[in-house]
Design a protein around this motif. Structure first.
Motif, PDB file in Angstrom:
ATOM      1  N   ASN A  13       0.827  -1.215   0.000  1.00 30.99           N
ATOM      2  CA  ASN A  13       0.000   0.000   0.000  1.00 30.99           C
ATOM      3  C   ASN A  13       0.851   1.250   0.000  1.00 30.99           C
ATOM      4  N   LEU A  14       1.823   1.260   0.911  1.00 31.47           N
ATOM      5  CA  LEU A  14       2.684   2.446   1.006  1.00 31.47           C
ATOM      6  C   LEU A  14       3.458   2.643  -0.292  1.00 31.47           C
ATOM      7  N   SER A  15       3.935   1.539  -0.825  1.00 36.72           N
ATOM      8  CA  SER A  15       4.716   1.618  -2.059  1.00 36.72           C
ATOM      9  C   SER A  15       3.852   2.174  -3.201  1.00 36.72           C
ATOM     10  N   ASP A  16       2.616   1.666  -3.326  1.00 37.09           N
ATOM     11  CA  ASP A  16       1.733   2.133  -4.409  1.00 37.09           C
ATOM     12  C   ASP A  16       1.370   3.603  -4.235  1.00 37.09           C
ATOM     13  N   ASN A  17       1.091   3.992  -2.973  1.00 34.84           N
ATOM     14  CA  ASN A  17       0.728   5.398  -2.741  1.00 34.84           C
ATOM     15  C   ASN A  17       1.872   6.334  -3.097  1.00 34.84           C
ATOM     16  N   LEU A  18       3.078   5.945  -2.693  1.00 36.50           N
ATOM     17  CA  LEU A  18       4.229   6.795  -3.002  1.00 36.50           C
ATOM     18  C   LEU A  18       4.463   6.871  -4.502  1.00 36.50           C
ATOM     19  N   LYS A  19       4.230   5.760  -5.145  1.00 34.99           N
ATOM     20  CA  LYS A  19       4.436   5.725  -6.591  1.00 34.99           C
ATOM     21  C   LYS A  19       3.464   6.691  -7.281  1.00 34.99           C
ATOM     22  N   LYS A  20       2.214   6.685  -6.797  1.00 37.39           N
ATOM     23  CA  LYS A  20       1.229   7.612  -7.387  1.00 37.39           C
ATOM     24  C   LYS A  20       1.666   9.054  -7.179  1.00 37.39           C
ATOM     25  N   LYS A  21       2.103   9.348  -5.941  1.00 35.15           N
ATOM     26  CA  LYS A  21       2.556  10.720  -5.644  1.00 35.15           C
ATOM     27  C   LYS A  21       3.729  11.087  -6.545  1.00 35.15           C
ATOM     28  N   ALA A  22       4.656  10.147  -6.686  1.00 35.44           N
ATOM     29  CA  ALA A  22       5.859  10.424  -7.487  1.00 35.44           C
ATOM     30  C   ALA A  22       5.490  10.628  -8.949  1.00 35.44           C
ATOM     31  N   ASP A  23       4.541   9.823  -9.445  1.00 34.90           N
ATOM     32  CA  ASP A  23       4.153   9.938 -10.855  1.00 34.90           C
ATOM     33  C   ASP A  23       3.542  11.302 -11.146  1.00 34.90           C
ATOM     34  N   LYS A  24       2.778  11.800 -10.165  1.00 37.86           N
ATOM     35  CA  LYS A  24       2.096  13.086 -10.378  1.00 37.86           C
ATOM     36  C   LYS A  24       3.048  14.268 -10.236  1.00 37.86           C
ATOM     37  N   TYR A  25       4.153  14.044  -9.575  1.00 38.55           N
ATOM     38  CA  TYR A  25       5.048  15.166  -9.243  1.00 38.55           C
ATOM     39  C   TYR A  25       5.704  15.730 -10.496  1.00 38.55           C
ATOM     40  N   SER A  26       5.730  17.063 -10.594  1.00 40.26           N
ATOM     41  CA  SER A  26       6.522  17.585 -11.715  1.00 40.26           C
ATOM     42  C   SER A  26       7.593  18.536 -11.186  1.00 40.26           C
ATOM     43  N   PHE A  27       8.759  18.397 -11.730  1.00 43.10           N
ATOM     44  CA  PHE A  27       9.895  19.212 -11.284  1.00 43.10           C
ATOM     45  C   PHE A  27       9.748  20.608 -11.868  1.00 43.10           C
ATOM     46  N   SER A  28      10.127  21.622 -11.065  1.00 41.17           N
ATOM     47  CA  SER A  28       9.907  22.971 -11.585  1.00 41.17           C
ATOM     48  C   SER A  28      11.105  23.512 -12.359  1.00 41.17           C
ATOM     49  N   SER A  29      12.262  22.846 -12.265  1.00 39.85           N
ATOM     50  CA  SER A  29      13.368  23.304 -13.122  1.00 39.85           C
ATOM     51  C   SER A  29      14.187  22.112 -13.611  1.00 39.85           C
ATOM     52  N   PHE A  30      15.044  22.396 -14.576  1.00 38.28           N
ATOM     53  CA  PHE A  30      15.887  21.344 -15.154  1.00 38.28           C
ATOM     54  C   PHE A  30      16.925  20.949 -14.109  1.00 38.28           C
ATOM     55  N   CYS A  31      16.958  19.670 -13.770  1.00 40.48           N
ATOM     56  CA  CYS A  31      17.851  19.226 -12.704  1.00 40.48           C
ATOM     57  C   CYS A  31      18.219  17.768 -12.962  1.00 40.48           C
ATOM     58  N   ASP A  32      19.118  17.237 -12.132  1.00 38.33           N
ATOM     59  CA  ASP A  32      19.528  15.833 -12.281  1.00 38.33           C
ATOM     60  C   ASP A  32      18.313  14.914 -12.386  1.00 38.33           C
ATOM     61  N   LEU A  33      17.331  15.153 -11.486  1.00 46.83           N
ATOM     62  CA  LEU A  33      16.207  14.220 -11.415  1.00 46.83           C
ATOM     63  C   LEU A  33      15.268  14.350 -12.608  1.00 46.83           C
ATOM     64  N   SER A  34      14.991  15.598 -13.045  1.00 45.17           N
ATOM     65  CA  SER A  34      14.052  15.723 -14.177  1.00 45.17           C
ATOM     66  C   SER A  34      14.683  15.132 -15.442  1.00 45.17           C
ATOM     67  N   ALA A  35      15.997  15.339 -15.603  1.00 47.04           N
ATOM     68  CA  ALA A  35      16.671  14.787 -16.786  1.00 47.04           C
ATOM     69  C   ALA A  35      16.663  13.262 -16.722  1.00 47.04           C
ATOM     70  N   LEU A  36      16.949  12.738 -15.541  1.00 50.42           N
ATOM     71  CA  LEU A  36      17.022  11.282 -15.408  1.00 50.42           C
ATOM     72  C   LEU A  36      15.652  10.637 -15.589  1.00 50.42           C
ATOM     73  N   LYS A  37      14.622  11.327 -15.104  1.00 48.02           N
ATOM     74  CA  LYS A  37      13.258  10.791 -15.262  1.00 48.02           C
ATOM     75  C   LYS A  37      12.947  10.648 -16.757  1.00 48.02           C
ATOM     76  N   PHE A  38      13.244  11.705 -17.510  1.00 45.58           N
ATOM     77  CA  PHE A  38      12.969  11.650 -18.949  1.00 45.58           C
ATOM     78  C   PHE A  38      13.758  10.503 -19.597  1.00 45.58           C
ATOM     79  N   ILE A  39      15.032  10.411 -19.256  1.00 50.47           N
ATOM     80  CA  ILE A  39      15.872   9.380 -19.886  1.00 50.47           C
ATOM     81  C   ILE A  39      15.383   7.981 -19.503  1.00 50.47           C
ATOM     82  N   SER A  40      15.048   7.798 -18.219  1.00 46.52           N
ATOM     83  CA  SER A  40      14.572   6.473 -17.771  1.00 46.52           C
ATOM     84  C   SER A  40      13.356   6.027 -18.577  1.00 46.52           C
ATOM     85  N   GLU A  41      12.497   6.992 -18.887  1.00 46.25           N
ATOM     86  CA  GLU A  41      11.266   6.642 -19.612  1.00 46.25           C
ATOM     87  C   GLU A  41      11.518   6.380 -21.096  1.00 46.25           C
ATOM     88  N   ASN A  42      12.688   6.769 -21.578  1.00 46.71           N
ATOM     89  CA  ASN A  42      12.911   6.707 -23.026  1.00 46.71           C
ATOM     90  C   ASN A  42      14.070   5.813 -23.460  1.00 46.71           C
TER      91      ASN A  42
END
Ligand SMILES: Cc1ncc(C[n+]2csc(CCOP(=O)(O)OP(=O)(O)O)c2C)c(N)n1
Length: 567
Positions: free
Chosen positions: A355-384
């Motif tokens: 349950n905790l894992s699924d809830n966190l995953k939902k929160k993480a999926d909805k989250y959007s980064f407000s600037s270009f950073c290590d995490l936003s770049a890596l998220k894009f690359i991971s998906e592609n």
């Protein structure tokens, strides 16, 4: 024709018999009889000039080919330059045959060139070090006995390399002159075999006298090991549906099986004090685990039983400070043993974690980064990422951050044996030369440290390997990992002295080594350039440099964890 040095001929003949036919060779004259003989014998010889890279290229190659690979260097400091790779192979359990050419021992400490004590140079980072004798030709009893000893020592080294799955050193003294290339055939050498009986059942009482909250932790596994044990894991969780399995991408086990949790580190970042998450019994297998949170959580939880499965008896690690049983067996048998021996599991344990894992995953999926950073770049690359690329991740932030995002990797590798930032590019280079398209995700310090990995002979790129090497450099101009450590910023001049601040760029390095260069400084540029960079058919090696603001990355990192920790 082969060089006439008898020990080099024996070694070449035995390597062929043992199937060790891939050799990374570094330039030098003392090892030239070896290099010549390996090449005449038709081995796959890969020249790499910088020994610091060569060792890691050999590691990558061994991982791609899934068999032992040799690295062969000249005498002197060349040997010592292999040390980080030897340590990595030791802790990551990669079979690496380290062949070091040497002057005869009588020249040690005589102020002759390139001479230092080579046998034992790697200390206990090799499973065996043998010093070969120099048998002469001629059928005298003495020559035959010395040749017998030479054969036996080489065999001993091979056996230890295979038995312990790690590096061994063969030191080969070669007396001058050594340019007599007059031998037509290799000698017929005796190869000694060794085997251990497999066992697939043990009698250990893992029960704790009640419904068990059972957790399995899977550390780093090679793709081959993971392939070999996936169906045993499936069978285990079909029988015991309430087991929690924590595994990182480095386990290569994948997340198809519903019990395997990817984001356990994030669950613990938000809920580490939740008693309901604490296991009674923990089963640990595989190599290193990256998550410090998981290690600390288990150390604090101090479960009643912790069973550590080990593939060999070389080391018996008490990583979690509460081990109660060591069992020597393979990963596959470990799952079978757990399946057999576990009796009654707690019905709510897995549900709570899930349950905790699924809830966190939902929160993480909805989250959007407000600037270009290590995490936003890596998220894009991971998906592609295209599954045909094996993914190498460098030590430091990269190996941690990939765990935060869903991705479908075919194979993930990292030098986790000793976590060095050196050798990350070389290991990826070796893997690609081993016949796999390879994508490396790397921070700037790790990239610049090891950029000589790109310094390979052109024919390696064109004739030997048609595979692609793609390197994404996250250039935030320092070791970002140090910025994300709370409290370290209070240290004086921490950016310069601790985090390695610099202003280097990758463009001219790419030019120097004939690699294609791409760059991006925001997400839309990254989106524009990424496919071109990955798919570029004309280039064997391409570098994509991302210019990332370190301050923004630090802030985005904190905001992300604050967001997912909010109840
Ligand atoms: C050979 C070696 N030297 C030093 C370290 C200590 N160290 C760990 S992480 C790191 C910084 C790496 O920075 P970078 O490659 O830019 O990655 P980032 O953290 O920015 O992602 C350093 C110096 C190490 N692990 N290995």
């Amino acid at each position: 024709m082969y060089c006439n040095k008898r020990n080099t001929l024996q070694l070449t003949a035995l390597m062929l018999k043992a199937g060790i036919t891939d050799v990374v060779i570094c330039p030098g004259s003392r090892n030239s009889p070896l290099a010549n003989n390996f090449s005449v014998a038709g081995m796959n010889c890969i020249p790499v000039t910088d020994e610091r890279c060569a060792g890691f290229v050999a590691i990558g190659l061994a991982q791609a080919l899934r068999r032992a690979v040799a690295v062969c260097v000249t005498s002197g400091s060349a040997v010592l330059n292999l040390a980080p790779a030897v340590a990595e192979a030791f802790y990551q359990k990669v079979p690496l045959l380290v062949i070091t050419a040497d002057r005869p021992e009588r020249w040690l400490d005589q102020m002759d060139g390139q001479t230092l004590p080579q046998p034992g140079a790697f200390g206990r980072m090799v499973h065996k070090c043998v010093q070969l004798p120099e048998p002469n030709w001629g059928d005298s009893p003495e020559n035959n006995e010395i040749a017998w000893a030479c054969n036996r020592l080489i065999n001993e080294a091979f056996i230890e390399m295979n038995r312990k799955n790690g590096p061994v050193q063969i030191n080969v003294p070669i007396t001058e002159p050594f340019f007599d290339f007059s031998i037509e055939n290799l000698p017929d050498e005796r190869l000694i075999s060794y085997s251990e009986t497999d066992f697939s059942s043990v009698k250990v009482d893992f029960s704790v006298g009640k419904s068990t909250k059972a957790m399995v932790i899977i550390g780093q596994l090679s793709a081959k090991e993971a392939d070999g044990c996936r169906s045993a894991l499936k069978s285990l969780v079909e029988k015991h549906k309430n087991i929690v399995v924590c595994a990182e991408y480095l386990s290569n086990i994948g997340y198809d099986c519903h019990n395997v949790l990817r984001n356990f580190d994030e669950v613990l970042s938000a809920h580490s004090a939740d008693d309901a998450l604490m296991p009674d019994v923990v089963f640990v297998l595989g190599g290193h685990v990256v998550s410090k949170r998981l290690k600390n959580f288990i150390r604090n939880a101090s479960p009643e039983r912790l069973v550590q499965f080990v593939p060999d008896d070389y080391s018996l690690p008490d990583t979690y400070k509460c081990v109660t049983h060591f069992v020597k067996t393979s990963a596959e048998d470990a799952f079978k043993i757990i399946e057999q021996q576990l009796i009654d599991t707690d019905k709510t344990f897995f549900g709570r974690w899930k349950n905790l894992s699924d809830n966190l995953k939902k929160k993480a999926d909805k989250y959007s980064f407000s600037s270009f950073c290590d995490l936003s770049a890596l998220k894009f690359i991971s998906e592609n990422i295209d599954r045909k690329f094996a993914v190498h991740v460098a030590n430091s932030s990269m190996v941690r951050n990939i765990q935060m995002f869903d991705a479908s990797y075919s194979e993930v590798l990292c030098n986790r044996g000793v976590n060095g930032i050196e050798g990350c590019v070389s290991a990826a280079q070796g893997f690609r030369l081993g016949g796999k398209d390879t994508l490396l995700l790397v921070g700037d310090l790790a990239f610049f440290y090891d950029s000589n990995a790109l310094w390979i002979e052109d024919s390696m790129n064109t004739q030997k390997s048609r595979n692609k090497l793609r390197i994404v450099v996250f250039n935030n101009h320092l070791g970002q990992i140090f910025r994300n450590l709370k409290g370290l910023d209070k240290a004086s001049s921490y950016q310069e002295y601790i985090a390695g601040k610099h202003s280097a760029g990758a463009e001219h390095i790419a030019k120097a080594f004939n690699a294609r260069y791409f760059c991006a400084e925001n997400l839309s540029e990254l989106k524009d350039v990424f496919r071109k960079f990955m798919d570029d058919v004309d280039s064997h090696t391409s570098i994509l440099e991302l210019f990332i603001d370190s301050e923004a990355s630090k802030n985005e990192f904190s905001k992300y964890f604050e967001h997912i920790s909010k109840q």
